[in-house]
Design a protein around this motif. Structure first.
Motif, mmCIF file in Angstrom:
data_model
loop_
_atom_site.group_PDB
_atom_site.id
_atom_site.type_symbol
_atom_site.label_atom_id
_atom_site.label_comp_id
_atom_site.label_asym_id
_atom_site.label_seq_id
_atom_site.Cartn_x
_atom_site.Cartn_y
_atom_site.Cartn_z
ATOM 1 N N TYR A 73 0.811 -1.219 0.000
ATOM 2 C CA TYR A 73 0.000 0.000 0.000
ATOM 3 C C TYR A 73 0.848 1.275 0.000
ATOM 4 O O TYR A 73 0.744 2.076 -0.933
ATOM 5 N N PRO A 74 1.712 1.475 1.021
ATOM 6 C CA PRO A 74 2.514 2.708 0.989
ATOM 7 C C PRO A 74 3.518 2.743 -0.165
ATOM 8 O O PRO A 74 3.816 3.817 -0.689
ATOM 9 N N VAL A 75 4.028 1.568 -0.585
ATOM 10 C CA VAL A 75 5.017 1.556 -1.671
ATOM 11 C C VAL A 75 4.372 2.025 -2.972
ATOM 12 O O VAL A 75 4.909 2.891 -3.680
ATOM 13 N N VAL A 76 3.194 1.475 -3.291
ATOM 14 C CA VAL A 76 2.490 1.884 -4.515
ATOM 15 C C VAL A 76 2.146 3.371 -4.450
ATOM 16 O O VAL A 76 2.314 4.111 -5.433
ATOM 17 N N GLU A 77 1.698 3.827 -3.264
ATOM 18 C CA GLU A 77 1.350 5.246 -3.129
ATOM 19 C C GLU A 77 2.583 6.128 -3.331
ATOM 20 O O GLU A 77 2.524 7.137 -4.045
ATOM 21 N N ALA A 78 3.709 5.740 -2.740
ATOM 22 C CA ALA A 78 4.927 6.548 -2.852
ATOM 23 C C ALA A 78 5.423 6.597 -4.303
ATOM 24 O O ALA A 78 5.802 7.666 -4.801
ATOM 25 N N ILE A 79 5.404 5.438 -4.984
ATOM 26 C CA ILE A 79 5.863 5.400 -6.378
ATOM 27 C C ILE A 79 4.962 6.270 -7.262
ATOM 28 O O ILE A 79 5.434 6.987 -8.148
ATOM 29 N N THR A 80 3.658 6.223 -6.983
ATOM 30 C CA THR A 80 2.718 7.002 -7.795
ATOM 31 C C THR A 80 2.907 8.500 -7.562
ATOM 32 O O THR A 80 2.847 9.300 -8.499
ATOM 33 N N VAL A 81 3.154 8.891 -6.300
ATOM 34 C CA VAL A 81 3.427 10.299 -5.989
ATOM 35 C C VAL A 81 4.679 10.756 -6.732
ATOM 36 O O VAL A 81 4.697 11.823 -7.367
ATOM 37 N N LEU A 82 5.719 9.916 -6.693
ATOM 38 C CA LEU A 82 6.975 10.250 -7.366
ATOM 39 C C LEU A 82 6.763 10.417 -8.873
ATOM 40 O O LEU A 82 7.224 11.399 -9.475
ATOM 41 N N GLY A 83 6.028 9.478 -9.471
ATOM 42 C CA GLY A 83 5.739 9.552 -10.905
ATOM 43 C C GLY A 83 4.991 10.824 -11.247
ATOM 44 O O GLY A 83 5.320 11.528 -12.214
ATOM 45 N N SER A 84 3.976 11.142 -10.443
ATOM 46 C CA SER A 84 3.184 12.347 -10.669
ATOM 47 C C SER A 84 4.053 13.602 -10.611
ATOM 48 O O SER A 84 3.981 14.477 -11.475
ATOM 49 N N LEU A 85 4.906 13.649 -9.589
ATOM 50 C CA LEU A 85 5.746 14.830 -9.385
ATOM 51 C C LEU A 85 6.757 15.005 -10.525
ATOM 52 O O LEU A 85 6.936 16.106 -11.054
ATOM 53 N N LEU A 86 7.397 13.894 -10.925
ATOM 54 C CA LEU A 86 8.395 13.976 -11.995
ATOM 55 C C LEU A 86 7.744 14.370 -13.315
ATOM 56 O O LEU A 86 8.268 15.197 -14.064
ATOM 57 N N LEU A 87 6.560 13.799 -13.598
ATOM 58 C CA LEU A 87 5.876 14.148 -14.849
ATOM 59 C C LEU A 87 5.400 15.589 -14.810
ATOM 60 O O LEU A 87 5.422 16.293 -15.813
ATOM 61 N N PHE A 88 4.987 16.046 -13.614
ATOM 62 C CA PHE A 88 4.563 17.445 -13.488
ATOM 63 C C PHE A 88 5.728 18.394 -13.761
ATOM 64 O O PHE A 88 5.575 19.405 -14.448
ATOM 65 N N THR A 89 6.916 18.055 -13.231
ATOM 66 C CA THR A 89 8.044 18.956 -13.445
ATOM 67 C C THR A 89 8.422 19.014 -14.928
ATOM 68 O O THR A 89 8.953 20.011 -15.400
ATOM 69 N N ARG A 90 8.116 17.951 -15.686
ATOM 70 C CA ARG A 90 8.444 17.983 -17.108
ATOM 71 C C ARG A 90 7.342 18.644 -17.951
ATOM 72 O O ARG A 90 7.632 19.400 -18.862
#
Ligand SMILES: [Zn+2]
Length: 251
Positions: A73-90
């Protein structure tokens, strides 16, 4: 401010992806009923359902039965947050961000379900293909023809590999799920990324496969699903594909 939105949105999506991961293989509804503890069945209180934070506050244990909550649960949430943030910065808050974040989210769900059950659900890969093809019509990063060729090349190349493998070794080496997954990757990222994804995933698969075989010392042809490697290859292609291709072509 945009980063905060990307983090909060990523956490909410990550939480939803966990629901998909738990329920899609069981063919349960992903909207009803609300979240409940998979061990004791008790509904989860809204204040215990905050992505990542609740897991830490509850020290990974259900408030009702005290049994452990999967680290998934927390791992999937953390990976998804990271993906969202990196894609947002691009891409900023744009259609391109939504397009690639939908793609990334689909890969997360497929990876975890494939690891647990050795299946890649059609309910993710088939609509994914449609979203990839249609999205290429509206976002500037990929041309429609590139998406179509990517889809055909992704589906076609693995189909050839799977059929030849079966013909040569008289057993199934790669499932139809992998073929549809690579077709989806091609529809989102285009044909060059398909070639890159095949190379990267074969490389990752060989290195990790040989590593696991050395440690466990057995034939793992049936034990390691290929989907997670395709997904990892696709994420690398999404993140650094342009740079890798330019470097390779010596531009
Ligand atoms: Zn419980």
């Amino acid at each position: 401010m945009g980063e905060v939105i990307a983090i909060v949105f990523g956490a909410m999506v990550g939480s939803f992806l966990n629901v998909c991961i738990s329920r899609l293989p069981k063919e349960e509804s992903i909207v009803y009923p609300g979240s409940h503890c998979p061990r004791c069945g008790h509904p989860i209180r809204f204040y215990d359902n905050i992505p990542i934070v609740s897991y830490l506050l509850l020290k990974g244990k259900c408030r009702d039965c005290g049994r452990s909550i999967s680290i998934q649960y927390p791992v999937v949430e953390a990976i998804t947050v990271l993906g969202s943030l990196l894609l947002f910065t691009r891409y900023g808050l744009s259609l391109s961000y939504l397009f690639y974040f939908a793609f990334f989210s689909a890969l997360v769900v497929i990876t975890v379900i494939d690891l647990y059950h050795q299946i890649i659900p059609n309910v993710i890969s088939l609509p994914g293909i449609v979203v990839g093809l249609l999205g290429s019509l509206v976002i500037p990063e990929i041309a429609f023809w590139d998406s179509v060729i990517g889809f055909l090349l992704g589906g076609g190349s693995l189909f050839v590999v799977a059929t030849s493998y079966q013909w040569l070794f008289k057993r199934e080496g790669m499932g139809g799920g992998d073929i549809k997954l690579l077709a989806m990757i091609g529809a989102f990222l285009g044909w060059k990324a398909v070639i890159l994804t095949i190379l990267l995933s074969s490389l990752l698969g060989s290195v990790i496969g040989i590593g696991v075989m050395l440690v466990k010392g057995k034939d793992l042809k049936y034990a390691i699903p290929f989907g997670p490697f395709l997904a990892a290859g696709a994420v690398i292609a999404l993140a650094w594909g342009q740079r890798i291709i330019s470097w390779y072509l010596g531009v």
